[in-house]
Each structure stands twice: as C-alpha cells, then as structure tokens.
Design a protein around this motif. Structure first.
Motif, PDB file in Angstrom:
ATOM      1  N   GLU A  79       0.122  47.522 -22.343  1.00 58.60           N
ATOM      2  CA  GLU A  79      -0.473  46.418 -23.103  1.00 58.60           C
ATOM      3  C   GLU A  79      -1.427  45.613 -22.236  1.00 58.60           C
ATOM      4  OE1 GLU A  79       2.483  43.933 -24.924  1.00 58.60           O
ATOM      5  OE2 GLU A  79       3.493  45.639 -25.853  1.00 58.60           O
ATOM      6  N   LEU A  80      -1.034  45.360 -20.994  1.00 58.47           N
ATOM      7  CA  LEU A  80      -1.885  44.592 -20.088  1.00 58.47           C
ATOM      8  C   LEU A  80      -3.166  45.329 -19.741  1.00 58.47           C
ATOM      9  CD1 LEU A  80       0.803  43.044 -17.729  1.00 58.47           C
ATOM     10  CD2 LEU A  80      -0.632  41.834 -19.373  1.00 58.47           C
ATOM     11  N   VAL A  81      -3.110  46.647 -19.644  1.00 55.77           N
ATOM     12  CA  VAL A  81      -4.320  47.416 -19.352  1.00 55.77           C
ATOM     13  C   VAL A  81      -5.284  47.312 -20.526  1.00 55.77           C
ATOM     14  CG1 VAL A  81      -5.251  49.737 -18.992  1.00 55.77           C
ATOM     15  CG2 VAL A  81      -3.231  49.024 -17.762  1.00 55.77           C
ATOM     16  N   LYS A  82      -4.757  47.378 -21.745  1.00 55.79           N
ATOM     17  CA  LYS A  82      -5.619  47.297 -22.928  1.00 55.79           C
ATOM     18  C   LYS A  82      -6.260  45.927 -23.057  1.00 55.79           C
ATOM     19  CE  LYS A  82      -3.060  50.743 -25.493  1.00 55.79           C
ATOM     20  NZ  LYS A  82      -1.987  50.969 -26.448  1.00 55.79           N
ATOM     21  N   ASP A  83      -5.518  44.876 -22.738  1.00 54.63           N
ATOM     22  CA  ASP A  83      -6.030  43.509 -22.844  1.00 54.63           C
ATOM     23  C   ASP A  83      -5.405  42.661 -21.744  1.00 54.63           C
ATOM     24  OD1 ASP A  83      -7.004  41.032 -23.474  1.00 54.63           O
ATOM     25  OD2 ASP A  83      -6.034  40.901 -25.436  1.00 54.63           O
ATOM     26  N   PRO A  84      -6.109  42.523 -20.612  1.00 53.06           N
ATOM     27  CA  PRO A  84      -5.545  41.781 -19.481  1.00 53.06           C
ATOM     28  C   PRO A  84      -5.227  40.324 -19.817  1.00 53.06           C
ATOM     29  CG  PRO A  84      -7.512  42.980 -18.811  1.00 53.06           C
ATOM     30  CD  PRO A  84      -7.402  43.106 -20.297  1.00 53.06           C
ATOM     31  N   ARG A  85      -5.846  39.788 -20.867  1.00 53.16           N
ATOM     32  CA  ARG A  85      -5.564  38.401 -21.258  1.00 53.16           C
ATOM     33  C   ARG A  85      -4.294  38.302 -22.078  1.00 53.16           C
ATOM     34  NH1 ARG A  85     -10.904  38.038 -24.348  1.00 53.16           N
ATOM     35  NH2 ARG A  85     -10.006  40.056 -24.788  1.00 53.16           N
ATOM     36  N   HIS A  86      -3.769  39.446 -22.500  1.00 52.16           N
ATOM     37  CA  HIS A  86      -2.565  39.478 -23.328  1.00 52.16           C
ATOM     38  C   HIS A  86      -1.396  38.883 -22.565  1.00 52.16           C
ATOM     39  CE1 HIS A  86       0.262  40.912 -26.318  1.00 52.16           C
ATOM     40  NE2 HIS A  86       0.972  41.484 -25.373  1.00 52.16           N
ATOM     41  N   ASP A  87      -0.720  37.971 -23.214  1.00 56.86           N
ATOM     42  CA  ASP A  87       0.433  37.332 -22.578  1.00 56.86           C
ATOM     43  C   ASP A  87       1.680  38.099 -22.986  1.00 56.86           C
ATOM     44  OD1 ASP A  87       1.938  35.571 -21.122  1.00 56.86           O
ATOM     45  OD2 ASP A  87       1.988  34.043 -22.678  1.00 56.86           O
ATOM     46  N   GLY A  88       1.802  39.308 -22.474  1.00 61.12           N
ATOM     47  CA  GLY A  88       2.909  40.176 -22.844  1.00 61.12           C
ATOM     48  C   GLY A  88       4.168  39.862 -22.062  1.00 61.12           C
ATOM     49  N   ALA A  89       5.113  40.754 -22.196  1.00 55.80           N
ATOM     50  CA  ALA A  89       6.378  40.597 -21.477  1.00 55.80           C
ATOM     51  C   ALA A  89       6.114  40.605 -19.976  1.00 55.80           C
ATOM     52  CB  ALA A  89       7.322  41.736 -21.850  1.00 55.80           C
ATOM     53  N   VAL A  97      -0.194  55.529 -18.333  1.00 53.86           N
ATOM     54  CA  VAL A  97      -0.467  54.164 -17.884  1.00 53.86           C
ATOM     55  C   VAL A  97      -1.143  54.196 -16.516  1.00 53.86           C
ATOM     56  CG1 VAL A  97       0.585  51.973 -17.169  1.00 53.86           C
ATOM     57  CG2 VAL A  97       1.362  53.108 -19.255  1.00 53.86           C
ATOM     58  N   ARG A  98      -0.700  55.084 -15.649  1.00 50.66           N
ATOM     59  CA  ARG A  98      -1.310  55.205 -14.316  1.00 50.66           C
ATOM     60  C   ARG A  98      -2.790  55.579 -14.438  1.00 50.66           C
ATOM     61  NH1 ARG A  98       2.547  57.627 -11.863  1.00 50.66           N
ATOM     62  NH2 ARG A  98       2.072  59.681 -12.668  1.00 50.66           N
ATOM     63  N   VAL A  99      -3.125  56.505 -15.337  1.00 54.48           N
ATOM     64  CA  VAL A  99      -4.526  56.893 -15.553  1.00 54.48           C
ATOM     65  C   VAL A  99      -5.320  55.689 -16.056  1.00 54.48           C
ATOM     66  CG1 VAL A  99      -6.036  58.293 -17.023  1.00 54.48           C
ATOM     67  CG2 VAL A  99      -4.077  59.344 -15.900  1.00 54.48           C
ATOM     68  N   ASP A 100      -4.758  54.957 -17.012  1.00 54.15           N
ATOM     69  CA  ASP A 100      -5.437  53.781 -17.551  1.00 54.15           C
ATOM     70  C   ASP A 100      -5.616  52.702 -16.475  1.00 54.15           C
ATOM     71  OD1 ASP A 100      -5.566  55.029 -20.005  1.00 54.15           O
ATOM     72  OD2 ASP A 100      -3.874  53.913 -20.871  1.00 54.15           O
ATOM     73  N   LEU A 101      -4.609  52.498 -15.645  1.00 55.82           N
ATOM     74  CA  LEU A 101      -4.721  51.518 -14.563  1.00 55.82           C
ATOM     75  C   LEU A 101      -5.785  51.928 -13.545  1.00 55.82           C
ATOM     76  CD1 LEU A 101      -0.973  50.650 -13.948  1.00 55.82           C
ATOM     77  CD2 LEU A 101      -2.748  49.061 -14.713  1.00 55.82           C
ATOM     78  N   VAL A 159      14.854  49.542 -19.167  1.00 52.00           N
ATOM     79  CA  VAL A 159      14.042  48.663 -18.316  1.00 52.00           C
ATOM     80  C   VAL A 159      12.730  49.350 -17.941  1.00 52.00           C
ATOM     81  CG1 VAL A 159      13.928  47.518 -16.055  1.00 52.00           C
ATOM     82  CG2 VAL A 159      16.025  47.391 -17.426  1.00 52.00           C
ATOM     83  N   LEU A 160      12.808  50.596 -17.531  1.00 54.32           N
ATOM     84  CA  LEU A 160      11.595  51.319 -17.126  1.00 54.32           C
ATOM     85  C   LEU A 160      10.634  51.505 -18.294  1.00 54.32           C
ATOM     86  CD1 LEU A 160      13.270  53.967 -14.798  1.00 54.32           C
ATOM     87  CD2 LEU A 160      11.793  52.066 -14.096  1.00 54.32           C
ATOM     88  N   GLU A 161      11.167  51.814 -19.461  1.00 53.61           N
ATOM     89  CA  GLU A 161      10.317  51.985 -20.646  1.00 53.61           C
ATOM     90  C   GLU A 161       9.672  50.659 -21.051  1.00 53.61           C
ATOM     91  OE1 GLU A 161      12.756  55.717 -22.629  1.00 53.61           O
ATOM     92  OE2 GLU A 161      13.222  53.666 -23.257  1.00 53.61           O
ATOM     93  N   ARG A 162      10.445  49.584 -21.015  1.00 54.92           N
ATOM     94  CA  ARG A 162       9.904  48.266 -21.357  1.00 54.92           C
ATOM     95  C   ARG A 162       8.762  47.897 -20.419  1.00 54.92           C
ATOM     96  NH1 ARG A 162      13.572  44.284 -19.535  1.00 54.92           N
ATOM     97  NH2 ARG A 162      12.230  44.352 -17.723  1.00 54.92           N
ATOM     98  N   ASP A 163       8.953  48.110 -19.123  1.00 52.00           N
ATOM     99  CA  ASP A 163       7.915  47.773 -18.153  1.00 52.00           C
ATOM    100  C   ASP A 163       6.683  48.654 -18.316  1.00 52.00           C
ATOM    101  OD1 ASP A 163       9.485  45.746 -17.175  1.00 52.00           O
ATOM    102  OD2 ASP A 163      10.038  46.770 -15.313  1.00 52.00           O
ATOM    103  N   ALA A 164       6.872  49.926 -18.618  1.00 47.86           N
ATOM    104  CA  ALA A 164       5.728  50.823 -18.820  1.00 47.86           C
ATOM    105  C   ALA A 164       4.930  50.399 -20.052  1.00 47.86           C
ATOM    106  CB  ALA A 164       6.196  52.271 -18.949  1.00 47.86           C
ATOM    107  N   ARG A 165       5.615  50.042 -21.128  1.00 48.63           N
ATOM    108  CA  ARG A 165       4.912  49.584 -22.336  1.00 48.63           C
ATOM    109  C   ARG A 165       4.188  48.257 -22.078  1.00 48.63           C
ATOM    110  NH1 ARG A 165       9.563  51.714 -24.695  1.00 48.63           N
ATOM    111  NH2 ARG A 165      10.543  49.660 -24.819  1.00 48.63           N
ATOM    112  N   ALA A 166       4.812  47.354 -21.328  1.00 54.65           N
ATOM    113  CA  ALA A 166       4.167  46.077 -21.003  1.00 54.65           C
ATOM    114  C   ALA A 166       2.918  46.310 -20.148  1.00 54.65           C
ATOM    115  CB  ALA A 166       5.150  45.157 -20.282  1.00 54.65           C
ATOM    116  N   ALA A 167       2.999  47.218 -19.195  1.00 57.63           N
ATOM    117  CA  ALA A 167       1.833  47.537 -18.360  1.00 57.63           C
ATOM    118  C   ALA A 167       0.726  48.139 -19.204  1.00 57.63           C
ATOM    119  CB  ALA A 167       2.236  48.488 -17.234  1.00 57.63           C
TER     120      ALA A 167
END
Length: 112
Positions: free
Chosen positions: A33-43, A75-79, A23-31
């Motif tokens: 993806e969202l940082v790279k493209d906020p319009r991305h309709d990811g998980a 991900v935290r750095v990217d956010l 669960v934690l890995e899935r959420d980190a990968r989804a975050a």
C-alpha cells in the motif's frame, strides 16, 4: 509422547506458524500500500523479528508460505522501482538546484 499429546503439539505448532504468517502477510500488504501511495497513512510496519515456533513450517501451511513469498517478491520489485524513480528525481533536482555560488539563481529569465 502419546497420540493426543502429539496432536496437541502439532496444533500448537500450526497455530504458532499461523500467527507468524499473519504478521508477515500484514506487513507485506502494508508495504504494498505504501509503495502505491507513499502518502497513504496505512498500518504501521513493525520491526521484524524471526518467528519462534518450535519446529518447521507444517505441511498444511506450505501453500500459504509460497503465496507469502510471491507477495514479498512482488513488493520487493515495486520497492526497487520506487527507489529507482526517487533516485532519478533526486538526481534531476540536484542538477537544477546546484550552483557554484550558494544562493545564486538557478535559472535566468532571458526574455525580460
């Protein structure tokens, strides 16, 4: 506990931690993806709840936990960078749209 019961309990603990890490890995990968493209309709991100395995992280999963921590840090750095970019954009936008009179023109065409 007898030896088979201990092995079974250890297997259950590993399985519980694997599920929590999934669960934690899935959420980190989804975050990420969202940082790279906020319009991305990811998980969809789910609200985080602390894992409830009945014991500490088993040794066989320590490397996986370390990798997850590295991913979360990246991900935290990217956010943080995306948040700073957004603040800068909003500050610039505020400067161009703020007027002493509401509804007044923000720009004047002096070439006309």
């Amino acid at each position: 506990m007898t030896a088979p019961e201990q092995v079974h309990a250890a297997d259950e603990l590993v399985a519980a931690w694997e599920e929590a890490l999934d669960v934690l890995e899935r959420d980190a990968r989804a975050a990420a993806e969202l940082v790279k493209d906020p319009r991305h309709d990811g998980a969809a991100l789910t609200p985080w709840t602390p894992p409830t395995p009945a014991g500490p992280v088993p040794g066989v999963l320590v490397d996986r936990v370390r990798e997850l921590l590295r991913l979360q840090a990246a991900v935290r750095v990217d956010l943080d960078r995306a948040l700073d970019d957004t603040r800068t954009s909003l500050t610039g936008l505020h400067r161009t749209t703020t007027s002493a009179r509401p509804g007044a023109a923000a720009y004047v065409d002096v070439s006309a």
